[in-house]
Design a protein around this motif. Structure first.
Motif, PDB file in Angstrom:
ATOM      1  N   TYR A 170       0.768  -1.297   0.253  1.00  0.00           N
ATOM      2  CA  TYR A 170      -0.133  -0.119  -0.025  1.00  0.00           C
ATOM      3  C   TYR A 170       0.841   1.270   0.022  1.00  0.00           C
ATOM      4  O   TYR A 170       0.545   2.412  -0.711  1.00  0.00           O
ATOM      5  N   LEU A 171       1.967   1.205   0.521  1.00  0.00           N
ATOM      6  CA  LEU A 171       2.879   2.463   0.689  1.00  0.00           C
ATOM      7  C   LEU A 171       3.623   2.651  -0.608  1.00  0.00           C
ATOM      8  O   LEU A 171       3.480   3.601  -1.151  1.00  0.00           O
ATOM      9  N   ALA A 172       3.838   1.407  -1.338  1.00  0.00           N
ATOM     10  CA  ALA A 172       4.246   1.631  -2.727  1.00  0.00           C
ATOM     11  C   ALA A 172       3.425   2.091  -3.778  1.00  0.00           C
ATOM     12  O   ALA A 172       3.395   3.116  -4.570  1.00  0.00           O
ATOM     13  N   PHE A 173       1.925   1.616  -3.360  1.00  0.00           N
ATOM     14  CA  PHE A 173       0.848   2.267  -4.294  1.00  0.00           C
ATOM     15  C   PHE A 173       0.825   3.543  -3.897  1.00  0.00           C
ATOM     16  O   PHE A 173       0.264   4.503  -4.630  1.00  0.00           O
ATOM     17  N   ASP A 174       0.981   4.021  -2.870  1.00  0.00           N
ATOM     18  CA  ASP A 174       0.760   5.379  -2.467  1.00  0.00           C
ATOM     19  C   ASP A 174       1.910   6.322  -3.100  1.00  0.00           C
ATOM     20  O   ASP A 174       1.400   7.299  -3.614  1.00  0.00           O
ATOM     21  N   ARG A 175       3.110   5.855  -3.000  1.00  0.00           N
ATOM     22  CA  ARG A 175       4.158   6.617  -3.683  1.00  0.00           C
ATOM     23  C   ARG A 175       3.840   6.712  -5.281  1.00  0.00           C
ATOM     24  O   ARG A 175       4.405   7.591  -5.975  1.00  0.00           O
ATOM     25  N   ALA A 176       3.235   5.711  -5.841  1.00  0.00           N
ATOM     26  CA  ALA A 176       3.108   5.754  -7.241  1.00  0.00           C
ATOM     27  C   ALA A 176       1.913   6.777  -7.856  1.00  0.00           C
ATOM     28  O   ALA A 176       1.943   6.902  -8.937  1.00  0.00           O
ATOM     29  N   LEU A 177       1.567   7.447  -6.773  1.00  0.00           N
ATOM     30  CA  LEU A 177       0.345   8.274  -7.317  1.00  0.00           C
ATOM     31  C   LEU A 177       0.598   9.261  -8.115  1.00  0.00           C
ATOM     32  O   LEU A 177      -0.096   9.856  -9.195  1.00  0.00           O
ATOM     33  N   ASP A 178       2.063   9.884  -7.911  1.00  0.00           N
ATOM     34  CA  ASP A 178       2.734  11.028  -8.670  1.00  0.00           C
ATOM     35  C   ASP A 178       3.421  10.390 -10.127  1.00  0.00           C
ATOM     36  O   ASP A 178       4.072  11.357 -10.560  1.00  0.00           O
ATOM     37  N   TRP A 179       3.597   9.161 -10.070  1.00  0.00           N
ATOM     38  CA  TRP A 179       4.203   8.647 -11.265  1.00  0.00           C
ATOM     39  C   TRP A 179       3.591   8.818 -12.574  1.00  0.00           C
ATOM     40  O   TRP A 179       2.468   8.958 -12.852  1.00  0.00           O
ATOM     41  N   ASP A 180       4.624   8.903 -13.516  1.00  0.00           N
ATOM     42  CA  ASP A 180       3.974   8.971 -15.035  1.00  0.00           C
ATOM     43  C   ASP A 180       3.235   7.671 -15.287  1.00  0.00           C
ATOM     44  O   ASP A 180       3.753   6.714 -14.980  1.00  0.00           O
ATOM     45  N   PRO A 181       1.964   7.646 -16.076  1.00  0.00           N
ATOM     46  CA  PRO A 181       1.415   6.555 -16.414  1.00  0.00           C
ATOM     47  C   PRO A 181       2.204   5.507 -17.179  1.00  0.00           C
ATOM     48  O   PRO A 181       1.697   4.408 -17.235  1.00  0.00           O
ATOM     49  N   ASP A 182       3.149   5.921 -17.805  1.00  0.00           N
ATOM     50  CA  ASP A 182       4.006   5.095 -18.683  1.00  0.00           C
ATOM     51  C   ASP A 182       5.208   4.533 -17.675  1.00  0.00           C
ATOM     52  O   ASP A 182       6.297   4.048 -18.381  1.00  0.00           O
ATOM     53  N   ASP A 183       5.202   4.846 -16.597  1.00  0.00           N
ATOM     54  CA  ASP A 183       6.511   4.727 -15.822  1.00  0.00           C
ATOM     55  C   ASP A 183       6.489   3.015 -15.766  1.00  0.00           C
ATOM     56  O   ASP A 183       5.880   2.379 -15.405  1.00  0.00           O
ATOM     57  N   PRO A 184       7.934   2.777 -16.190  1.00  0.00           N
ATOM     58  CA  PRO A 184       7.976   1.025 -15.932  1.00  0.00           C
ATOM     59  C   PRO A 184       7.970   0.357 -14.484  1.00  0.00           C
ATOM     60  O   PRO A 184       7.735  -0.587 -14.414  1.00  0.00           O
ATOM     61  N   ARG A 185       8.234   1.292 -13.481  1.00  0.00           N
ATOM     62  CA  ARG A 185       7.864   0.803 -12.023  1.00  0.00           C
ATOM     63  C   ARG A 185       6.526   0.269 -11.879  1.00  0.00           C
ATOM     64  O   ARG A 185       6.267  -0.395 -10.947  1.00  0.00           O
ATOM     65  N   LEU A 186       5.468   0.789 -12.514  1.00  0.00           N
ATOM     66  CA  LEU A 186       4.303   0.286 -12.591  1.00  0.00           C
ATOM     67  C   LEU A 186       4.180  -1.030 -12.785  1.00  0.00           C
ATOM     68  O   LEU A 186       3.392  -2.093 -12.129  1.00  0.00           O
ATOM     69  N   ALA A 187       4.623  -1.721 -13.714  1.00  0.00           N
ATOM     70  CA  ALA A 187       4.654  -3.219 -14.362  1.00  0.00           C
ATOM     71  C   ALA A 187       5.332  -4.008 -12.947  1.00  0.00           C
ATOM     72  O   ALA A 187       4.733  -5.005 -12.724  1.00  0.00           O
ATOM     73  N   ASP A 188       6.303  -3.391 -12.394  1.00  0.00           N
ATOM     74  CA  ASP A 188       6.981  -4.281 -11.242  1.00  0.00           C
ATOM     75  C   ASP A 188       5.944  -4.237 -10.068  1.00  0.00           C
ATOM     76  O   ASP A 188       5.593  -5.343  -9.484  1.00  0.00           O
ATOM     77  N   LEU A 189       5.557  -3.163  -9.972  1.00  0.00           N
ATOM     78  CA  LEU A 189       4.370  -3.155  -8.646  1.00  0.00           C
ATOM     79  C   LEU A 189       3.193  -4.065  -9.025  1.00  0.00           C
ATOM     80  O   LEU A 189       2.542  -4.727  -8.010  1.00  0.00           O
ATOM     81  N   VAL A 190       2.812  -4.091 -10.208  1.00  0.00           N
ATOM     82  CA  VAL A 190       1.768  -4.945 -10.723  1.00  0.00           C
ATOM     83  C   VAL A 190       2.178  -6.387 -10.202  1.00  0.00           C
ATOM     84  O   VAL A 190       1.369  -7.203  -9.573  1.00  0.00           O
ATOM     85  N   GLU A 191       3.139  -6.946 -10.421  1.00  0.00           N
ATOM     86  CA  GLU A 191       3.648  -8.374 -10.278  1.00  0.00           C
ATOM     87  C   GLU A 191       3.636  -8.475  -8.753  1.00  0.00           C
ATOM     88  O   GLU A 191       3.459  -9.732  -8.394  1.00  0.00           O
ATOM     89  N   GLU A 192       4.118  -7.411  -7.795  1.00  0.00           N
ATOM     90  CA  GLU A 192       4.082  -7.481  -6.418  1.00  0.00           C
ATOM     91  C   GLU A 192       2.850  -7.786  -6.025  1.00  0.00           C
ATOM     92  O   GLU A 192       2.708  -8.594  -5.093  1.00  0.00           O
ATOM     93  N   ILE A 193       1.772  -7.048  -6.555  1.00  0.00           N
ATOM     94  CA  ILE A 193       0.433  -6.933  -6.125  1.00  0.00           C
ATOM     95  C   ILE A 193      -0.089  -8.290  -6.496  1.00  0.00           C
ATOM     96  O   ILE A 193      -0.679  -8.893  -5.492  1.00  0.00           O
ATOM     97  N   ILE A 194       0.202  -8.796  -7.837  1.00  0.00           N
ATOM     98  CA  ILE A 194      -0.660 -10.243  -7.934  1.00  0.00           C
ATOM     99  C   ILE A 194       0.110 -11.162  -7.125  1.00  0.00           C
ATOM    100  O   ILE A 194      -0.730 -12.219  -6.703  1.00  0.00           O
TER     101      ILE A 194
END
Length: 254
Positions: A170-194
């Motif tokens: 959830y903290l990682a999700f919180d930090r992602a709020l300001d990321w660019d929608p194309d930020d590659p870190r989103l894909a890594d966060l998806v894998e962690e969540i799944i």
């Protein structure tokens, strides 16, 4: 015999008020003495006390005039009605005072205790004020639209937030709020969540938000508008999660 000033002082009103009551016909105006002054007797004191008491209780002057002209029995009945009305007003004022006092409680004024406690838990974990505010607004809408289901979801959210691993996500999700929608870190966060949900629910089908949306079309609009308006990166993260869960579901059915 009393002068108008003495009468007013004794009863606790102004001379102007006494004159006003004369003009309205509520208080009899005495004859003037040889010096040109009005002189008041005991009856004037009694009448003025009755007028002042009724006026202080909020009784309109027109109603006071009717009461003063009423007989003892009618007057008693009317006063009893006024007393009941005042008792109800006092009850309402106490409720208003309680509500005003609750303003210092912030969210507890408009949210159930369980939801307010959950929001405090979020702050204690370290989630940002903006994320807590977003959740708060979401809970308000859910509680209004889906009061029964919302409490069930709350129990799940509180249980999840007690999990340290979930807290990290959830903290990682919180930090992602300001990321660019194309930020590659989103894909890594998806894998962690799944991966987290697969570990937590290995025997269940992967939970899809689309399943809930299909059952509650209005909820889809609420969640989508809430997320899109607040953070494009969160919207993108949600899309990626749904896509990835569908991929895993199809792979499991193959």
């Amino acid at each position: 015999m009393l002068t108008i000033s003495q009468l007013a002082d004794y009863v606790g009103v102004t001379v102007r008020a006494v004159r006003h009551y004369h003009q309205r016909g509520l208080l009899a105006e005495p004859e003037r003495d040889a010096s040109g002054y009005r002189r008041y007797g005991a009856k004037a004191v009694v009448d003025l006390v009755r007028i002042k008491t009724l006026a202080d209780a909020g009784v309109p002057l027109a109603r006071i005039e009717q009461l003063l002209a009423a007989g003892p029995e009618e007057f008693g009945v009317a006063v009893a009605e006024l007393d009941r009305a005042l008792a109800q007003k006092m009850k309402e004022l106490k409720q208003h005072r309680r509500k005003i006092a609750e303003l210092v409680a912030g969210e507890r004024l408009f949210l159930p205790a369980g939801v307010a406690d959950y929001l405090e838990d979020m702050r204690a974990v370290g989630l940002s004020d903006r994320t807590v505010e977003l959740e708060r607004d979401g809970w308000i809408m859910l509680l209004i639209s889906y009061p029964d289901q919302a409490l069930e979801w709350l129990a799940q959210k509180r249980a999840g937030l007690a999990d340290e691993e979930f807290q990290k996500l959830y903290l990682a999700f919180d930090r992602a709020l300001d990321w660019d929608p194309d930020d590659p870190r989103l894909a890594d966060l998806v894998e962690e969540i799944i991966a987290y949900f697969v570990r937590e629910r290995p025997d269940d089908d992967l939970p899809l938000l689309s399943d809930l949306v299909d059952q509650s079309p209005n909820l889809s609009t609420v969640l989508e508008a809430h997320m899109v308006n607040y953070s494009p990166s969160w919207e993108r993260l949600n899309v990626l999660i749904l896509q990835r869960m569908e991929e895993l579901r199809r792979a499991g059915q193959a």
